[in-house]
Design an enzyme around this catalytic site. Structure first.
Site, short mmCIF file in Angstrom:
data_model
loop_
_atom_site.label_atom_id
_atom_site.label_comp_id
_atom_site.label_asym_id
_atom_site.label_seq_id
_atom_site.Cartn_x
_atom_site.Cartn_y
_atom_site.Cartn_z
N ASP A 1 129.16 15.11 12.73
CA ASP A 1 128.69 15.13 11.35
C ASP A 1 129.17 16.41 10.65
OD1 ASP A 1 127.32 14.49 9.05
OD2 ASP A 1 125.42 14.11 10.08
N GLU B 1 132.97 18.64 6.73
CA GLU B 1 133.61 19.03 5.45
C GLU B 1 134.15 20.46 5.48
OE1 GLU B 1 130.15 18.10 5.35
OE2 GLU B 1 130.85 16.06 5.45
N ASP C 1 126.19 10.59 3.08
CA ASP C 1 124.78 10.33 2.80
C ASP C 1 124.61 9.75 1.40
OD1 ASP C 1 124.53 11.49 5.25
OD2 ASP C 1 123.69 13.37 4.53
#
Length: 463
Positions: A58, A61, A138
């Site tokens: 996760d 970025e 998300d």
């Protein structure tokens, strides 16, 4: 502080500033080759040796300060200091690529008998070579967001990244702009069901989210419309595993993609150029997700009864639910009840379908239903291997080619090429012709047009 933190810090491989909301955590420098190796070592020894099959990486970025404010985000990035390559502002977008690359290379070097699979929230050009699938993050649980996912996924695929998906049902339910949803029996049940149908025809099929559980039984019981629709599409996905796995081989061997914008296959049809709410799954399925509720008042449940669909010019299309054949190059309105995602098969399509299963290797594919949409010539290559190692890179796999000649109504099942340990020497092919509206839906057909015992040698069948 953890041991990996201490070791990274000792070598100067951590960001200067802390990650905004991770209680003192810092970002490791994935642009440094030695830092990547250390990161993998901890993953290998702390997870993989205990039997972990795949990694969910996760926040690649990478995660920054928790804000939607651009100035605050940029300020936070500056605090982190430079990477080993130089300015963090210049190189940060490639972070997901290099961190996944380090894991992929370590895995390939240290674990020989298990394929790499990484699920990650971000991507960068070239990241497909790291066995990474990306999901869209998300996202809110709204109809508008679900609609926007179609264009998002298609643009992702057009960028050369073939494995994309989303959180079926959206991630943020309670934080959605509409406010709290009315449990599972009202508006969210309808939204989740439509999203589940859409997700059935993506390269990666997954449900995930915050605040509320997502299991099928949360949406009713047998006989309830949402529950029945969710179960129906779960079974469809598993029945299509031979088709999907063969297309995954095309991704690997031919640089293909499963999720296809209409212009990829119908470039000459200018009407397809700006369509952002339909797509192709492989070359054969045209998918038109339903992304609006029956009533805009989100305190009520229901289903859209119709959906307008454009069928590209240059092919005839068979409505999977009704059997109706429609010539391409026109817009039509079709039924779209709660369990009827608008789906069409192109003339000439050859689609292998397996049995109902609970997981991918639940049963051997010793009997496959081969569906052929008549009306045009068609070809399909069935690909199979050992399912979980890299022996296929050494040519250890099999292919079987199916060729349909429409003018003569002849099907040729080619000689099996290749071999692998545990392959089926003999199997049954149940040939089903889709024509004249006689075959509808995805249920196994009781009486096929032909049933063939195949032993690896070429067979020609005339109809």
């Amino acid at each position: 502080k953890t041991e990996i933190y201490k070791e990274m810090d000792k070598n100067g491989w951590l960001s200067k500033g802390e990650i905004g909301w991770f209680n003192g955590g810092k970002l490791y420098d994935a642009f440094n080759e030695d830092a990547r190796k250390l990161y993998w070592d901890y993953i290998r020894d702390g997870l993989m040796k205990y039997g972990v099959d795949a990694l969910w990486m996760d926040a690649t970025e990478p995660e920054r300060v928790f804000t939607d404010d651009r100035e605050a985000t940029e300020s936070e990035i500056i605090k982190w200091g430079p990477t080993s390559l130089g300015s963090r502002s210049r190189y940060l977008n490639a972070y997901s690529l290099v961190t996944c690359e380090g894991v992929y290379e370590g895995w390939r070097n240290d674990i020989k008998n298990k394929r790499v699979f990484i699920l990650t929230r971000s991507s960068f050009a070239g990241q497909q070579k790291t066995a990474s699938a990306t999901w869209s993050g998300d996202i809110y649980s709204t109809w508008e967001v679900m609609h926007s996912q179609i264009a998002a996924g298609l643009n992702f695929s057009l960028s050369g990244l073939p494995y994309w998906t989303f959180d079926i049902g959206g991630f943020l339910i309670d934080d959605a702009p509409y406010g709290l949803f009315d449990g599972f029996n009202g508006d969210y049940g309808e939204l989740y069901t439509r999203w589940f149908e859409f997700g059935t025809f993506l390269p990666i099929f997954r449900s995930h989210g915050d605040h509320r559980p997502r299991e099928p039984w949360q949406f009713g019981k047998p006989g309830d419309p949402y529950y029945d629709a969710i179960l129906k599409y779960m079974n469809i996905r598993y029945r299509l595993m031979p088709y999907i796995y063969s297309w995954a081989w095309k991704v690997t061997s031919e640089n293909a993609t499963l999720l296809r914008a209409l212009p990829m296959d119908f470039t000459e049809d200018k009407k397809t150029w700006n369509i952002n709410d339909e797509f192709l799954f492989g070359n054969d399925f045209l998918v038109a997700p339903v992304t609006t509720p029956v009533i805009q008042d989100l305190t009520r449940a229901g289903s859209v009864s119709t959906r307008t669909v454009y069928l590209p010019k240059g092919a005839d299309w068979t409505n999977i639910w009704t059997g109706e054949v429609v010539k391409g190059g026109r817009e039509i309105t079709v039924k779209a009840e709660i369990d009827m995602l608008p789906l069409f098969l192109r003339a000439g399509a050859i689609v292998p379908m397996g049995p109902y299963i609970q997981y991918a290797t639940d049963k051997p594919d010793d009997t496959l239903e081969i569906r052929i949409v008549t009306g045009a010539d068609g070809q399909f290559t069935l690909y199979e291997d050992e399912n979980d190692n890299y022996n296929y890179e050494q040519g250890i796999f099999t292919t079987i080619n199916f060729k349909w000649e429409n003018a003569t109504r002849k099907l040729t099942i080619g000689e099996r090429k290749g071999q692998f340990p545990g392959m089926l020497e003999k199997r049954v092919f149940r040939i089903v012709l889709i024509e004249n509206g006689k075959v509808k839906g995805f249920q196994p057909v009781d009486k096929p047009d032909r049933q063939i015992l195949y032993d690896g040698k070429t067979i020609q069948i005339n109809f």
